[in-house]
Write a protein that holds these residues in place. Sequence first.
Motif, PDB file in Angstrom:
ATOM      1  N   GLU A   1     -15.279  -9.352  43.125  1.00 55.81           N
ATOM      2  CA  GLU A   1     -15.451  -8.217  42.218  1.00 55.81           C
ATOM      3  C   GLU A   1     -14.957  -8.571  40.815  1.00 55.81           C
ATOM      4  O   GLU A   1     -15.631  -8.291  39.817  1.00 55.81           O
ATOM      5  N   LEU A   2     -13.803  -9.208  40.740  1.00 50.41           N
ATOM      6  CA  LEU A   2     -13.277  -9.623  39.435  1.00 50.41           C
ATOM      7  C   LEU A   2     -14.223 -10.619  38.772  1.00 50.41           C
ATOM      8  O   LEU A   2     -14.520 -10.501  37.586  1.00 50.41           O
ATOM      9  N   MET A   3     -14.716 -11.572  39.541  1.00 57.43           N
ATOM     10  CA  MET A   3     -15.619 -12.592  39.000  1.00 57.43           C
ATOM     11  C   MET A   3     -16.959 -11.997  38.560  1.00 57.43           C
ATOM     12  O   MET A   3     -17.669 -12.595  37.762  1.00 57.43           O
ATOM     13  N   ALA A   4     -17.314 -10.839  39.050  1.00 59.72           N
ATOM     14  CA  ALA A   4     -18.528 -10.161  38.590  1.00 59.72           C
ATOM     15  C   ALA A   4     -18.251  -9.345  37.328  1.00 59.72           C
ATOM     16  O   ALA A   4     -19.113  -9.228  36.451  1.00 59.72           O
ATOM     17  N   ARG A   5     -17.064  -8.767  37.233  1.00 56.70           N
ATOM     18  CA  ARG A   5     -16.746  -7.908  36.096  1.00 56.70           C
ATOM     19  C   ARG A   5     -16.485  -8.700  34.809  1.00 56.70           C
ATOM     20  O   ARG A   5     -16.806  -8.235  33.714  1.00 56.70           O
ATOM     21  N   VAL A   6     -15.887  -9.892  34.938  1.00 57.18           N
ATOM     22  CA  VAL A   6     -15.583 -10.687  33.741  1.00 57.18           C
ATOM     23  C   VAL A   6     -16.853 -11.050  32.979  1.00 57.18           C
ATOM     24  O   VAL A   6     -16.957 -10.772  31.777  1.00 57.18           O
ATOM     25  N   PRO A   7     -17.863 -11.667  33.613  1.00 52.01           N
ATOM     26  CA  PRO A   7     -19.079 -11.974  32.847  1.00 52.01           C
ATOM     27  C   PRO A   7     -19.798 -10.728  32.323  1.00 52.01           C
ATOM     28  O   PRO A   7     -20.403 -10.763  31.254  1.00 52.01           O
ATOM     29  N   ALA A   8     -19.705  -9.627  33.059  1.00 51.09           N
ATOM     30  CA  ALA A   8     -20.331  -8.390  32.583  1.00 51.09           C
ATOM     31  C   ALA A   8     -19.686  -7.939  31.274  1.00 51.09           C
ATOM     32  O   ALA A   8     -20.384  -7.558  30.322  1.00 51.09           O
ATOM     33  N   GLN A   9     -18.368  -7.994  31.209  1.00 54.23           N
ATOM     34  CA  GLN A   9     -17.675  -7.610  29.977  1.00 54.23           C
ATOM     35  C   GLN A   9     -17.967  -8.591  28.845  1.00 54.23           C
ATOM     36  O   GLN A   9     -18.122  -8.196  27.689  1.00 54.23           O
ATOM     37  N   LEU A  10     -18.046  -9.871  29.165  1.00 51.01           N
ATOM     38  CA  LEU A  10     -18.355 -10.869  28.133  1.00 51.01           C
ATOM     39  C   LEU A  10     -19.766 -10.669  27.576  1.00 51.01           C
ATOM     40  O   LEU A  10     -19.989 -10.801  26.375  1.00 51.01           O
ATOM     41  N   ARG A  11     -20.714 -10.327  28.438  1.00 54.08           N
ATOM     42  CA  ARG A  11     -22.075 -10.042  27.962  1.00 54.08           C
ATOM     43  C   ARG A  11     -22.068  -8.861  26.996  1.00 54.08           C
ATOM     44  O   ARG A  11     -22.695  -8.899  25.938  1.00 54.08           O
ATOM     45  N   ARG A  12     -21.357  -7.816  27.365  1.00 58.80           N
ATOM     46  CA  ARG A  12     -21.291  -6.627  26.495  1.00 58.80           C
ATOM     47  C   ARG A  12     -20.631  -6.961  25.161  1.00 58.80           C
ATOM     48  O   ARG A  12     -21.075  -6.510  24.112  1.00 58.80           O
ATOM     49  N   SER A  13     -19.560  -7.749  25.203  1.00 55.33           N
ATOM     50  CA  SER A  13     -18.849  -8.069  23.964  1.00 55.33           C
ATOM     51  C   SER A  13     -19.683  -8.969  23.065  1.00 55.33           C
ATOM     52  O   SER A  13     -19.601  -8.869  21.848  1.00 55.33           O
ATOM     53  N   GLN A  14     -20.517  -9.834  23.630  1.00 58.37           N
ATOM     54  CA  GLN A  14     -21.387 -10.679  22.806  1.00 58.37           C
ATOM     55  C   GLN A  14     -22.421  -9.840  22.084  1.00 58.37           C
ATOM     56  O   GLN A  14     -22.749 -10.107  20.936  1.00 58.37           O
ATOM     57  N   ARG A  15     -22.946  -8.810  22.749  1.00 54.87           N
ATOM     58  CA  ARG A  15     -23.912  -7.922  22.084  1.00 54.87           C
ATOM     59  C   ARG A  15     -23.250  -7.195  20.919  1.00 54.87           C
ATOM     60  O   ARG A  15     -23.824  -7.069  19.852  1.00 54.87           O
ATOM     61  N   VAL A  16     -22.024  -6.755  21.130  1.00 54.32           N
ATOM     62  CA  VAL A  16     -21.293  -6.063  20.065  1.00 54.32           C
ATOM     63  C   VAL A  16     -20.973  -7.032  18.944  1.00 54.32           C
ATOM     64  O   VAL A  16     -21.159  -6.730  17.777  1.00 54.32           O
ATOM     65  N   SER A  17     -20.513  -8.243  19.281  1.00 50.87           N
ATOM     66  CA  SER A  17     -20.144  -9.233  18.269  1.00 50.87           C
ATOM     67  C   SER A  17     -21.321  -9.619  17.404  1.00 50.87           C
ATOM     68  O   SER A  17     -21.208  -9.711  16.190  1.00 50.87           O
ATOM     69  N   SER A  18     -22.462  -9.873  18.018  1.00 52.32           N
ATOM     70  CA  SER A  18     -23.622 -10.271  17.227  1.00 52.32           C
ATOM     71  C   SER A  18     -24.122  -9.112  16.369  1.00 52.32           C
ATOM     72  O   SER A  18     -24.639  -9.319  15.276  1.00 52.32           O
ATOM     73  N   ALA A  19     -23.950  -7.904  16.837  1.00 48.51           N
ATOM     74  CA  ALA A  19     -24.373  -6.745  16.053  1.00 48.51           C
ATOM     75  C   ALA A  19     -23.470  -6.544  14.840  1.00 48.51           C
ATOM     76  O   ALA A  19     -23.918  -6.192  13.762  1.00 48.51           O
ATOM     77  N   GLU A  20     -22.170  -6.773  15.012  1.00 46.28           N
ATOM     78  CA  GLU A  20     -21.229  -6.590  13.911  1.00 46.28           C
ATOM     79  C   GLU A  20     -21.269  -7.768  12.952  1.00 46.28           C
ATOM     80  O   GLU A  20     -21.175  -7.600  11.752  1.00 46.28           O
ATOM     81  N   ALA A  21     -21.379  -8.983  13.477  1.00 46.76           N
ATOM     82  CA  ALA A  21     -21.473 -10.213  12.684  1.00 46.76           C
ATOM     83  C   ALA A  21     -20.404 -10.301  11.607  1.00 46.76           C
ATOM     84  O   ALA A  21     -20.697 -10.568  10.450  1.00 46.76           O
ATOM     85  N   THR A  22     -19.162 -10.058  11.956  1.00 45.47           N
ATOM     86  CA  THR A  22     -18.056 -10.196  11.023  1.00 45.47           C
ATOM     87  C   THR A  22     -17.457 -11.586  11.197  1.00 45.47           C
ATOM     88  O   THR A  22     -16.744 -11.829  12.166  1.00 45.47           O
ATOM     89  N   PRO A  23     -17.742 -12.510  10.272  1.00 48.40           N
ATOM     90  CA  PRO A  23     -17.284 -13.882  10.472  1.00 48.40           C
ATOM     91  C   PRO A  23     -15.803 -14.094  10.200  1.00 48.40           C
ATOM     92  O   PRO A  23     -15.229 -15.057  10.664  1.00 48.40           O
ATOM     93  N   VAL A  24     -15.163 -13.202   9.440  1.00 50.85           N
ATOM     94  CA  VAL A  24     -13.747 -13.376   9.112  1.00 50.85           C
ATOM     95  C   VAL A  24     -12.983 -12.122   9.518  1.00 50.85           C
ATOM     96  O   VAL A  24     -13.353 -11.011   9.154  1.00 50.85           O
ATOM     97  N   ILE A  25     -11.911 -12.328  10.292  1.00 49.42           N
ATOM     98  CA  ILE A  25     -11.059 -11.228  10.738  1.00 49.42           C
ATOM     99  C   ILE A  25      -9.662 -11.485  10.191  1.00 49.42           C
ATOM    100  O   ILE A  25      -9.146 -12.599  10.297  1.00 49.42           O
ATOM    101  N   GLN A  26      -9.034 -10.464   9.631  1.00 49.80           N
ATOM    102  CA  GLN A  26      -7.672 -10.607   9.127  1.00 49.80           C
ATOM    103  C   GLN A  26      -6.779  -9.568   9.772  1.00 49.80           C
ATOM    104  O   GLN A  26      -7.163  -8.417   9.928  1.00 49.80           O
ATOM    105  N   PHE A  27      -5.589 -10.004  10.171  1.00 46.54           N
ATOM    106  CA  PHE A  27      -4.565  -9.094  10.643  1.00 46.54           C
ATOM    107  C   PHE A  27      -3.229  -9.681  10.241  1.00 46.54           C
ATOM    108  O   PHE A  27      -2.905 -10.820  10.542  1.00 46.54           O
ATOM    109  N   GLY A  28      -2.480  -8.903   9.470  1.00 48.08           N
ATOM    110  CA  GLY A  28      -1.220  -9.406   8.927  1.00 48.08           C
ATOM    111  C   GLY A  28      -1.492 -10.571   8.001  1.00 48.08           C
ATOM    112  O   GLY A  28      -2.365 -10.523   7.136  1.00 48.08           O
ATOM    113  N   THR A  29      -0.761 -11.655   8.193  1.00 46.22           N
ATOM    114  CA  THR A  29      -0.932 -12.853   7.367  1.00 46.22           C
ATOM    115  C   THR A  29      -1.873 -13.868   8.007  1.00 46.22           C
ATOM    116  O   THR A  29      -2.015 -14.983   7.516  1.00 46.22           O
ATOM    117  N   ILE A  30      -2.525 -13.486   9.081  1.00 50.75           N
ATOM    118  CA  ILE A  30      -3.398 -14.406   9.819  1.00 50.75           C
ATOM    119  C   ILE A  30      -4.859 -14.097   9.510  1.00 50.75           C
ATOM    120  O   ILE A  30      -5.295 -12.954   9.528  1.00 50.75           O
TER     121      ILE A  30
END
Length: 96
Positions: free
Chosen positions: A58-87
């Motif tokens: 079950e865990l091994m099925a949920r991890v790729p499912a979440q990664l697929r969803r996050s890739q769709r969100v990432s490509s839609a946002e297309a923010t190449p630079v992320i800043q938080f604090g001094t990083i």
Amino acid sequence: MLDLGLPDGDGVDLIRDPRTWSAMPIIVLSARSAETSKIAALDAGADDYLVKPFGSGELMARVPAQLRRSQRVSSAEATPVIQFGTITVDLARRTV
């Protein structure tokens, strides 16, 4: 993956911080099975919640499912630079 039972704090509090700067998937693994615990984690920003004990399949099925969803969100946002604090994280150059 995050276990809510941390020795130095509450896992639900830990979920909130990355949600201010990242859409990375967060899967909660916890022995807390009460509906209120699940709701608190999901409301804080968790993407999924598994109650222990759970099967590895079950865990091994949920991890790729979440990664697929996050890739769709990432490509839609297309923010190449992320800043938080001094990083600064440049996703396109793969530098921090």
